[in-house]
Design a protein around this motif. Structure first.
Motif, PDB file in Angstrom:
ATOM      1  N   ASP B 152      34.359  -9.620  41.999  1.00  0.00           N
ATOM      2  CA  ASP B 152      32.966 -10.092  41.904  1.00  0.00           C
ATOM      3  C   ASP B 152      32.092  -9.054  41.213  1.00  0.00           C
ATOM      4  OD1 ASP B 152      33.806 -12.169  43.478  1.00  0.00           O
ATOM      5  OD2 ASP B 152      32.163 -12.008  44.914  1.00  0.00           O
ATOM      6  N   ILE B 153      32.356  -7.803  41.569  1.00  0.00           N
ATOM      7  CA  ILE B 153      31.480  -6.730  41.076  1.00  0.00           C
ATOM      8  C   ILE B 153      31.853  -6.335  39.650  1.00  0.00           C
ATOM      9  CG2 ILE B 153      30.724  -4.347  41.517  1.00  0.00           C
ATOM     10  CD1 ILE B 153      31.032  -4.895  44.490  1.00  0.00           C
ATOM     11  N   LEU B 154      33.160  -6.246  39.393  1.00  0.00           N
ATOM     12  CA  LEU B 154      33.610  -5.867  38.050  1.00  0.00           C
ATOM     13  C   LEU B 154      33.597  -7.049  37.100  1.00  0.00           C
ATOM     14  CD1 LEU B 154      36.714  -3.622  38.793  1.00  0.00           C
ATOM     15  CD2 LEU B 154      34.377  -2.897  38.342  1.00  0.00           C
ATOM     16  N   GLY B 155      33.575  -8.228  37.688  1.00  0.00           N
ATOM     17  CA  GLY B 155      33.895  -9.485  36.997  1.00  0.00           C
ATOM     18  C   GLY B 155      33.140  -9.797  35.722  1.00  0.00           C
ATOM     19  N   GLY B 156      33.372 -10.994  35.273  1.00  0.00           N
ATOM     20  CA  GLY B 156      32.827 -11.436  34.007  1.00  0.00           C
ATOM     21  C   GLY B 156      33.918 -12.157  33.250  1.00  0.00           C
ATOM     22  N   ASP B 157      33.662 -12.369  31.988  1.00  0.00           N
ATOM     23  CA  ASP B 157      34.604 -13.148  31.192  1.00  0.00           C
ATOM     24  C   ASP B 157      35.941 -12.446  31.004  1.00  0.00           C
ATOM     25  OD1 ASP B 157      32.894 -15.171  30.976  1.00  0.00           O
ATOM     26  OD2 ASP B 157      32.153 -14.679  28.968  1.00  0.00           O
ATOM     27  N   GLY B 158      35.949 -11.131  31.055  1.00  0.00           N
ATOM     28  CA  GLY B 158      37.189 -10.386  30.858  1.00  0.00           C
ATOM     29  C   GLY B 158      38.058 -10.341  32.104  1.00  0.00           C
ATOM     30  N   PHE B 159      37.686 -11.132  33.119  1.00  0.00           N
ATOM     31  CA  PHE B 159      38.413 -11.121  34.388  1.00  0.00           C
ATOM     32  C   PHE B 159      38.959 -12.499  34.703  1.00  0.00           C
ATOM     33  CE2 PHE B 159      37.951  -7.089  36.487  1.00  0.00           C
ATOM     34  CZ  PHE B 159      38.895  -7.187  37.491  1.00  0.00           C
ATOM     35  N   HIS B 160      40.227 -12.568  35.018  1.00  0.00           N
ATOM     36  CA  HIS B 160      40.811 -13.829  35.475  1.00  0.00           C
ATOM     37  C   HIS B 160      41.268 -13.604  36.918  1.00  0.00           C
ATOM     38  CE1 HIS B 160      42.886 -17.714  34.940  1.00  0.00           C
ATOM     39  NE2 HIS B 160      43.757 -17.200  35.791  1.00  0.00           N
ATOM     40  N   VAL B 161      40.810 -14.452  37.837  1.00  0.00           N
ATOM     41  CA  VAL B 161      41.179 -14.255  39.242  1.00  0.00           C
ATOM     42  C   VAL B 161      42.163 -15.334  39.693  1.00  0.00           C
ATOM     43  CG1 VAL B 161      40.352 -14.029  41.602  1.00  0.00           C
ATOM     44  CG2 VAL B 161      38.989 -13.100  39.725  1.00  0.00           C
ATOM     45  N   LEU B 162      43.376 -14.920  40.009  1.00  0.00           N
ATOM     46  CA  LEU B 162      44.393 -15.836  40.540  1.00  0.00           C
ATOM     47  C   LEU B 162      44.055 -16.149  41.990  1.00  0.00           C
ATOM     48  CD1 LEU B 162      47.680 -14.154  39.261  1.00  0.00           C
ATOM     49  CD2 LEU B 162      46.948 -16.482  38.731  1.00  0.00           C
ATOM     50  N   HIS B 163      43.999 -17.428  42.289  1.00  0.00           N
ATOM     51  CA  HIS B 163      43.677 -17.837  43.657  1.00  0.00           C
ATOM     52  C   HIS B 163      44.968 -17.940  44.465  1.00  0.00           C
ATOM     53  CE1 HIS B 163      41.349 -20.943  46.316  1.00  0.00           C
ATOM     54  NE2 HIS B 163      41.727 -19.896  46.979  1.00  0.00           N
TER      55      HIS B 163
END
Lengths: 423, 423
Positions: B152-163
């Motif tokens: 959440d804090i580092l996130g943005g478009d360059g982040f993909h989060v696997l659920h």
């Protein structure tokens, strides 16, 4: 021994320890709740309800069970109460809010776990939780790491774990709907009662009424000259989680009536110039008044509470107009999936919601309340503090447990925040 | 400045701090890894690979990117490497194992978060992670509360989060399959390379070969007179997470050849009467040798490692016989869903697995390694300790961070455990 003590002893409680617990809870309540000046007279119902959690409410549930109803213990506001009530069962929130029971958990559990989980486990392990012997089913969930693993340890057939996903994608929503349906099935199996569109609609309307009333209470809290303290509003919320809902709604309605009269008469609990605080973050369950008390005895007023014992519990009604069992279960799943617990990633809704609530309540500052070792609220506090700063709202994050040792330190920080608002 | 330093400076690293970091990592490695007696000569490759994480490996990835390949940063072994390789991209594990970077995280992040997360964030915040400027995509996951909120804090478009779901139900399995498919889509979009049955099959066979080789290494570790220390086996695992896989497999094959020779010649790193320990729990990523070192410099030997930098990484091959892209993605999803991370509830598989591994390795005792504030391993340790006790296996749970302050205390506890085994 009073009549109720006889019952508790018969239920197998450790009566010596239970006596200690009740004395401890009573002292905390007197010091932090009853000591407040100018309380609404209608708070008497809620004071009594908190007190009778170890008395009449136990007897009431004992008798309901004797008449064939089931009691379901819960630990989270993600458990859909509508489903429990639709099957004629009784949901009771079992989260612990007392430091007293924590040493009993720490005998076998890690210390570095949030006080809410440790307090809950400690009540179970010390044989002092009066609801435990009455519980026909416990419902856990996968919200946070600590609670999730608690179910592993306490688990067994008497435990149902709701699988709450942690992203708000469509796939996650479908999984959650399946979980809500499975929960309905489990409750039907437990109670032998078929949940129908009719019973579910009734329960949804009743829960919506409860939410509406609590929403109105929050409206009084955030008014210009609040007729009720944040601490008293918290007590009402705590009772909401354990009380018989029809009676509870009646009591809230009477309280609202009194608050209306107070407003007409210009009666407020706000001292002149009192600063207005939005308290955001972790829940404060029955027994826990620590941070509310520090803020309000420092001359400020909690005018809104963004937490599971605040807005997260009563926001968003269920769409009770649906006509079928399936439609209502879907509406229930939707409503609960809107809760913006910090367990979700990303959780921009919550970041925005805190800023919006602070503005709506005309808060002078926000205090973020983080239970020690609660990683998700602790880390989300970083983002929220940034958003508040951008919005020009001063804020403070307090990470603490249930012990009183750091109360002086917290008071110093809160007073510095309030002082800063005056200059 | 060496040629690599020029590159790192061009990449925008803070070279003064980076120098400090490298010196710090080098000292730790000399003290805890290179200082071991009787190391296999073939460990030279892995020592060098760890060293070149701040040198040649960076240049290699820099050049691969110049040639059009993409680099994908990962933080967890749930990220399917097959998919990354099938698209010609390069996965690199970016978890931090050094106490050096933690203060940089604590400037803005809560302190009460596990050292692995803080170390990782600290590397990013101090501008010393040489991979960060080369990263085309970062892949997070929802395994634990602290990591989840980090995205959440580092996130943005360059982040993909696997659920990653937290129950192993059929519905959860379907959600995970969907996530794996979506990840493949994201990687295809990033690289512009279509992932085919052919490229996926090749990648799966390569990863299976890597797993098989690491499994054989574990076989040597648990043999009656192990020819390699647990610390060295850990170094090999750490390199597995960041190295070019073909070359890595060749180096492991050479190491295994040497270990075979050692066994024939009766060369062992076990001192006479050395007690055998299964180390179970949290990963120890590059830079972190703390608990391995304490155990092995206390005269015991780590004969098996149940962790993400141990068995969890190499157990269970992907069924690479599937012929279609969809079939292979499903096989990959299945394989990764078998990982028994403590984030799952219930997690009986892991409880059983630890007992089974301890017996298979003829361990005299189990040390559970818990990174401080890692709630899931910390709480699961309670259940595992009970299961080990039932199985007649002594165990010890060590909760610690990356700092050296408590090393003496840990040593005392480990020595007491070993002493207890002799009596």
């Amino acid at each position: 021994m009073s009549g109720c003590d006889t019952l508790l002893a018969e239920l197998g409680l450790n009566m010596e320890r239970h006596g200690e617990l009740v004395e401890n809870l009573g002292r905390t309540y007197r010091e932090k709740v009853l000591s407040q000046p100018d309380r609404p007279a209608s708070m008497a119902y809620f004071d009594s309800a908190i007190h009778e959690l170890h008395g009449d409410r136990i007897r009431e549930i004992f008798e309901a069970r004797a008449a064939g109803r089931k009691m379901i213990g819960t630990f989270c506001i993600y458990v859909p109460e509508e489903i429990v009530f639709a099957a004629g069962a009784i949901p009771v929130a079992l989260c612990g809010g007392t430091a007293w029971s924590i040493p009993y958990a720490e005998q076998t559990f890690p210390r570095e776990i949030c006080p809410l989980v440790k307090s809950t486990l400690g009540l179970a392990f010390s044989d002092t939780c009066p609801f435990a012997p009455l519980e026909d089913l416990a419902v856990g969930e996968t919200t946070c790491d600590a609670k999730k693993k608690t179910w592993d340890i306490l688990g067994g057939d008497g435990f149902h774990v709701l699988h709450l996903p942690h992203k708000k994608t469509d796939a996650a929503r479908r999984l959650w709907l399946r979980e809500v349906r499975a929960f309905a099935g489990r409750v039907e199996h437990l109670t032998g009662v078929r949940i129908t569109a009719r019973s579910l609609g009734q329960a949804a309307r009743l829960m919506n009424r409860k939410r509406r009333l609590l929403g109105r209470l929050a409206g009084f809290q955030r008014s210009a000259a609040p007729p009720i303290s944040g601490t008293d509003a918290l007590v009402v919320m705590q009772v909401a989680l354990v009380d018989e809902p029809q009676r509870f709604c009646g009591a809230v309605a009477r309280l609202l009536e009194e608050l209306r009269r107070r407003v007409r008469q210009g009666v407020t609990v706000a001292r002149p110039g009192a600063k207005r605080v939005l308290l955001a973050g972790c829940p404060a369950v029955a027994g826990n008044y620590k941070v509310h008390h520090v803020i309000e005895s420092s001359g400020a007023l909690v005018v809104a509470n963004e937490s599971c014992t605040g807005s997260r519990y009563f926001e968003h009604p269920v769409d009770a107009r649906r006509r079928t069992r399936g439609g209502l279960l879907a509406a229930i799943a939707d409503r609960y999936f809107r809760i913006d617990c910090s367990c979700f990633t990303p959780n921009d809704e919550r970041v925005r919601s805190v800023v919006r609530m602070a503005r709506r309540a005309k808060a002078d500052a926000v205090v973020q309340y983080v239970l020690q070792y609660c990683h998700t609220y602790n880390m989300e506090a970083v983002r929220i503090a940034e958003a508040l700063q951008r919005a020009g709202l001063p804020s403070l994050t307090i990470g603490t447990d249930y012990a009183d040792q750091d109360t002086g330190q917290i008071r110093t920080r809160v007073e510095a925040l309030i002082e800063g608002l005056r200059s």
